[in-house]
Design a protein around this motif. Structure first.
Motif, PDB file in Angstrom:
ATOM      1  N   LYS A   6      73.992  18.196   2.742  1.00 32.70           N
ATOM      2  CA  LYS A   6      74.315  17.992   4.150  1.00 32.70           C
ATOM      3  C   LYS A   6      73.978  19.244   4.962  1.00 32.70           C
ATOM      4  CE  LYS A   6      78.462  18.321   6.471  1.00 32.70           C
ATOM      5  NZ  LYS A   6      79.869  18.189   6.598  1.00 32.70           N
ATOM      6  N   ASP A   7      74.427  20.381   4.447  1.00 29.88           N
ATOM      7  CA  ASP A   7      74.139  21.640   5.154  1.00 29.88           C
ATOM      8  C   ASP A   7      72.633  21.882   5.248  1.00 29.88           C
ATOM      9  OD1 ASP A   7      76.874  22.074   5.445  1.00 29.88           O
ATOM     10  OD2 ASP A   7      77.004  23.331   3.631  1.00 29.88           O
ATOM     11  N   GLN A   8      71.928  21.584   4.200  1.00 26.96           N
ATOM     12  CA  GLN A   8      70.480  21.799   4.184  1.00 26.96           C
ATOM     13  C   GLN A   8      69.787  20.887   5.200  1.00 26.96           C
ATOM     14  OE1 GLN A   8      69.068  21.338   0.186  1.00 26.96           O
ATOM     15  NE2 GLN A   8      70.299  23.061  -0.593  1.00 26.96           N
ATOM     16  N   LEU A   9      70.232  19.633   5.284  1.00 26.31           N
ATOM     17  CA  LEU A   9      69.614  18.701   6.234  1.00 26.31           C
ATOM     18  C   LEU A   9      69.913  19.106   7.675  1.00 26.31           C
ATOM     19  CD1 LEU A   9      70.248  15.240   4.497  1.00 26.31           C
ATOM     20  CD2 LEU A   9      68.069  16.444   4.730  1.00 26.31           C
ATOM     21  N   LEU A  10      71.134  19.593   7.895  1.00 23.47           N
ATOM     22  CA  LEU A  10      71.490  20.031   9.243  1.00 23.47           C
ATOM     23  C   LEU A  10      70.652  21.255   9.656  1.00 23.47           C
ATOM     24  CD1 LEU A  10      75.396  19.629   9.250  1.00 23.47           C
ATOM     25  CD2 LEU A  10      73.727  18.274  10.514  1.00 23.47           C
ATOM     26  N   LYS A  11      70.423  22.177   8.710  1.00 20.79           N
ATOM     27  CA  LYS A  11      69.623  23.378   9.022  1.00 20.79           C
ATOM     28  C   LYS A  11      68.166  23.015   9.283  1.00 20.79           C
ATOM     29  CE  LYS A  11      72.257  26.898   6.610  1.00 20.79           C
ATOM     30  NZ  LYS A  11      72.288  27.843   5.524  1.00 20.79           N
ATOM     31  N   ALA A  12      67.677  22.024   8.525  1.00 18.91           N
ATOM     32  CA  ALA A  12      66.276  21.643   8.691  1.00 18.91           C
ATOM     33  C   ALA A  12      66.092  20.819   9.956  1.00 18.91           C
ATOM     34  CB  ALA A  12      65.820  20.856   7.480  1.00 18.91           C
ATOM     35  N   GLY A  13      67.184  20.295  10.517  1.00 17.87           N
ATOM     36  CA  GLY A  13      67.086  19.520  11.740  1.00 17.87           C
ATOM     37  C   GLY A  13      66.737  18.066  11.496  1.00 17.87           C
ATOM     38  N   VAL A  14      66.792  17.657  10.259  1.00 14.12           N
ATOM     39  CA  VAL A  14      66.460  16.270   9.927  1.00 14.12           C
ATOM     40  C   VAL A  14      67.592  15.351  10.377  1.00 14.12           C
ATOM     41  CG1 VAL A  14      65.948  14.702   8.011  1.00 14.12           C
ATOM     42  CG2 VAL A  14      65.067  17.019   7.997  1.00 14.12           C
ATOM     43  N   ALA A  15      68.851  15.829  10.293  1.00 12.41           N
ATOM     44  CA  ALA A  15      70.003  14.999  10.656  1.00 12.41           C
ATOM     45  C   ALA A  15      70.892  15.758  11.618  1.00 12.41           C
ATOM     46  CB  ALA A  15      70.782  14.645   9.413  1.00 12.41           C
ATOM     47  N   SER A  16      71.586  15.014  12.458  1.00 10.88           N
ATOM     48  CA  SER A  16      72.504  15.650  13.405  1.00 10.88           C
ATOM     49  C   SER A  16      73.929  15.638  12.823  1.00 10.88           C
ATOM     50  CB  SER A  16      72.475  14.895  14.737  1.00 10.88           C
ATOM     51  OG  SER A  16      73.005  13.601  14.568  1.00 10.88           O
ATOM     52  N   LYS A  17      74.836  16.358  13.451  1.00 12.54           N
ATOM     53  CA  LYS A  17      76.220  16.414  12.998  1.00 12.54           C
ATOM     54  C   LYS A  17      76.880  15.039  13.105  1.00 12.54           C
ATOM     55  CE  LYS A  17      77.351  21.222  13.924  1.00 12.54           C
ATOM     56  NZ  LYS A  17      78.260  22.134  14.582  1.00 12.54           N
ATOM     57  N   LYS A  18      76.514  14.329  14.122  1.00 12.85           N
ATOM     58  CA  LYS A  18      77.090  13.002  14.327  1.00 12.85           C
ATOM     59  C   LYS A  18      76.699  12.072  13.169  1.00 12.85           C
ATOM     60  CE  LYS A  18      77.545   9.519  17.917  1.00 12.85           C
ATOM     61  NZ  LYS A  18      77.115   9.087  19.234  1.00 12.85           N
ATOM     62  N   GLN A  19      75.459  12.126  12.773  1.00 10.32           N
ATOM     63  CA  GLN A  19      74.985  11.291  11.666  1.00 10.32           C
ATOM     64  C   GLN A  19      75.664  11.701  10.354  1.00 10.32           C
ATOM     65  OE1 GLN A  19      70.768  12.025  11.918  1.00 10.32           O
ATOM     66  NE2 GLN A  19      70.380  10.117  13.075  1.00 10.32           N
ATOM     67  N   ALA A  20      75.869  12.987  10.154  1.00  7.31           N
ATOM     68  CA  ALA A  20      76.513  13.480   8.937  1.00  7.31           C
ATOM     69  C   ALA A  20      77.961  12.987   8.866  1.00  7.31           C
ATOM     70  CB  ALA A  20      76.473  15.000   8.901  1.00  7.31           C
ATOM     71  N   LYS A  21      78.653  13.038   9.994  1.00  2.00           N
ATOM     72  CA  LYS A  21      80.031  12.547  10.030  1.00  2.00           C
ATOM     73  C   LYS A  21      80.093  11.042   9.749  1.00  2.00           C
ATOM     74  CE  LYS A  21      82.089  15.979  13.050  1.00  2.00           C
ATOM     75  NZ  LYS A  21      82.801  16.231  14.297  1.00  2.00           N
ATOM     76  N   GLN A  22      79.114  10.318  10.285  1.00  6.65           N
ATOM     77  CA  GLN A  22      79.066   8.872  10.062  1.00  6.65           C
ATOM     78  C   GLN A  22      78.838   8.559   8.586  1.00  6.65           C
ATOM     79  OE1 GLN A  22      79.761   6.534  12.346  1.00  6.65           O
ATOM     80  NE2 GLN A  22      79.581   4.982  10.751  1.00  6.65           N
ATOM     81  N   VAL A  23      77.954   9.311   7.925  1.00  2.42           N
ATOM     82  CA  VAL A  23      77.681   9.115   6.505  1.00  2.42           C
ATOM     83  C   VAL A  23      78.943   9.425   5.680  1.00  2.42           C
ATOM     84  CG1 VAL A  23      76.348  10.005   4.554  1.00  2.42           C
ATOM     85  CG2 VAL A  23      75.205   9.467   6.704  1.00  2.42           C
ATOM     86  N   GLU A  24      79.648  10.520   6.024  1.00  2.81           N
ATOM     87  CA  GLU A  24      80.890  10.864   5.318  1.00  2.81           C
ATOM     88  C   GLU A  24      81.939   9.763   5.483  1.00  2.81           C
ATOM     89  OE1 GLU A  24      82.347  14.620   6.684  1.00  2.81           O
ATOM     90  OE2 GLU A  24      80.795  15.753   5.632  1.00  2.81           O
TER      91      GLU A  24
END
Length: 179
Positions: A6-24
């Motif tokens: 998750k942290d890696q995807l957020l740093k790369a800009g592939v996913a946003s925080k909102k999408q990460a929260k939705q996946v969790e």
């Protein structure tokens, strides 16, 4: 490569925080749904146990109430018999025989009490393994509480025998029957 995917995807800009929260959130829901069937089974088991306990308690309470009612009726019978009993004479000369629990029992009375018994002014009642004479009106009240407490007289027994014989009156006994 330290950190989670998750942290890696957020740093790369592939996913946003909102999408990460939705996946969790979706992952937590899936875990909860997997646990839910076992929770439902446990809940059903607990509910069944609760209903079984309620039924068991209800039956136990019914049993206790019946026992209390029986004890109260016995106490009333004892009280009625003690208050209204006719004292047996000390100089009794007549042995009065009767059947109680398929056994022949007896009490000693005098001729005056024997006449009252014959005229059905008195009735014999069994109270705590003792036999007492009470007026017939009191015996009727005792019968309402416990019919077995009153010792049946010979006429009632004869009526029962006649009723039993009447059932077989339609069946003729053959004349040529050899024993």
């Amino acid at each position: 490569m330290a950190g989670s995917l998750k942290d890696q995807l957020l740093k790369a800009g592939v996913a946003s925080k909102k999408q990460a929260k939705q996946v969790e959130l979706d992952q937590r829901k899936q875990k909860k749904q997997k646990k839910a069937p076992s929770d439902q089974a446990t809940a059903q088991h607990l509910e069944a146990a609760r209903l079984e306990k309620i039924e068991k308690d209800r039956l136990l309470n019914e049993q206790r109430k019946k026992e209390q009612d029986r004890k109260a009726a016995l106490a009333e019978i004892k009280q009625l018999a003690q208050q209204h009993q006719v004292r047996l004479p000390s100089q009794a000369d007549v042995r009065y025989n009767f059947i109680y629990d398929s056994k022949v029992k007896h009490i000693w009375i005098d001729s005056a009490l024997q006449k009252q018994l014959a005229l059905k002014q008195l009735t014999l009642v069994a109270v705590e393994a003792k036999f007492v004479l009470v007026p017939t009106e009191i015996a009727k009240r005792i019968i309402q509480r416990d019919p077995l407490a009153v010792v049946q007289d010979e006429e009632e027994r004869k009526k029962q025998i006649a009723a039993e014989e009447a059932e077989y009156a339609d069946y003729a006994i053959p004349d040529d029957l050899d024993w």
